[in-house]
Design a protein around this motif. Structure first.
Motif, PDB file in Angstrom:
ATOM      1  N   ASN A   1      -4.634   5.590   4.758  1.00  0.00           N
ATOM      2  CA  ASN A   1      -3.430   5.293   5.446  1.00  0.00           C
ATOM      3  C   ASN A   1      -2.603   6.733   5.460  1.00  0.00           C
ATOM      4  O   ASN A   1      -2.328   6.841   6.533  1.00  0.00           O
ATOM      5  N   TYR A   2      -2.950   7.255   4.629  1.00  0.00           N
ATOM      6  CA  TYR A   2      -2.045   8.621   4.486  1.00  0.00           C
ATOM      7  C   TYR A   2      -2.892   9.530   5.618  1.00  0.00           C
ATOM      8  O   TYR A   2      -2.092  10.349   6.424  1.00  0.00           O
TER       9      TYR A   2
ATOM     10  N   LYS B   1      -7.486   2.645   0.284  1.00  0.00           N
ATOM     11  CA  LYS B   1      -6.698   2.288   1.436  1.00  0.00           C
ATOM     12  C   LYS B   1      -5.630   3.190   1.474  1.00  0.00           C
ATOM     13  O   LYS B   1      -5.159   3.649   2.571  1.00  0.00           O
ATOM     14  N   CYS B   2      -5.163   3.705   0.513  1.00  0.00           N
ATOM     15  CA  CYS B   2      -3.950   4.527   0.582  1.00  0.00           C
ATOM     16  C   CYS B   2      -4.297   5.736   1.032  1.00  0.00           C
ATOM     17  O   CYS B   2      -3.485   6.487   1.883  1.00  0.00           O
TER      18      CYS B   2
ATOM     19  N   MET C   1       0.575   3.917  -2.606  1.00  0.00           N
ATOM     20  CA  MET C   1       0.690   5.451  -2.393  1.00  0.00           C
ATOM     21  C   MET C   1       1.482   6.432  -3.235  1.00  0.00           C
ATOM     22  O   MET C   1       1.105   7.438  -3.490  1.00  0.00           O
TER      23      MET C   1
ATOM     24  N   ILE D   1       0.837  -1.111  -0.094  1.00  0.00           N
ATOM     25  CA  ILE D   1       0.007   0.027  -0.019  1.00  0.00           C
ATOM     26  C   ILE D   1       0.694   1.154   0.016  1.00  0.00           C
ATOM     27  O   ILE D   1       0.762   2.210  -0.917  1.00  0.00           O
ATOM     28  N   GLN D   2       1.965   1.235   0.703  1.00  0.00           N
ATOM     29  CA  GLN D   2       2.860   2.501   0.558  1.00  0.00           C
ATOM     30  C   GLN D   2       3.467   2.558  -0.733  1.00  0.00           C
ATOM     31  O   GLN D   2       3.390   3.904  -1.078  1.00  0.00           O
TER      32      GLN D   2
END
Length: 192
Positions: A61-62, A57-58, A17, A13-14
């Motif tokens: 998360n951010y 999701k990104c 992103m 995911i990182q």
């Protein structure tokens, strides 16, 4: 027998992103994502979902990372005004020194008006920022660090909206001195 695909979802995911951050949602292809994440498209669909689900999701998360950072940074100082000044300087430094600026602002202009899922996450981020700064401003007024005639709600709105303008200015002019002057001016206006 099919082989189970194992990968670190948080790391994937990182990496995704970072691609979205650089290219935007619309400019990012599934190929861009699978290449960056080093997985095949069927693994992506089977574990995370489609491009939109991955983007959600990104962004989530951010936003969660920003919220945690803001709280941690404010907890390191006893002075509400100093916490506000640090927050403003952090925003300016993000604009000037991070490779991709603010993903939340970029995404707001690209998708928030047409994507309810993204809008809800970004609204959560904005609501947190508003309440976070409002609490600090009220605390600074109570501690006599800011003039008691200050309207905390207006100052909070002013700070948040200044950040968006700084992002636009830097994208168009690439002038770090201009951003630093605006940050200094904002701090001076609040500190009077």
């Amino acid at each position: 027998m099919a082989r189970n695909v194992e990968f670190n979802e948080d790391l994937a995911i990182q990496k995704a992103m970072e691609v979205f951050w650089k290219k935007g949602y619309s400019g990012t292809s599934m190929r861009d994502l699978t290449d960056a994440m080093q997985i095949n498209s069927s693994s992506l669909y089977n574990t995370i979902g489609d491009k939109h689900q991955l983007f959600v999701k990104c962004i989530r998360n951010y936003v969660e990372g920003r919220i945690e950072d803001a709280k941690a940074n404010a907890d390191r100082t006893k002075s509400p005004l100093k916490a506000i000044v640090n927050f403003i300087n952090d925003a300016a430094n993000t604009i000037l020194y991070s490779n991709n600026s603010c993903l939340a602002i970029k995404t707001t202009f690209e998708l928030a008006a047409t994507d309810a899922d993204i809008q809800a996450i970004l609204k959560q981020d904005n609501d947190f920022t508003y309440e976070f700064l409002l609490r600090l401003i009220k605390g600074a007024v109570e501690a006599n660090e800011i003039d008691s005639k200050t309207d905390p709600e207006t100052v909070t709105d002013y700070i948040i909206n200044a950040f968006t303008g700084w992002h636009e200015s830097y994208i168009l002019h690439q002038d770090p001195i201009r951003i630093k002057k605006m940050a200094k001016y904002l701090i001076e206006q609040i500190s009077k």
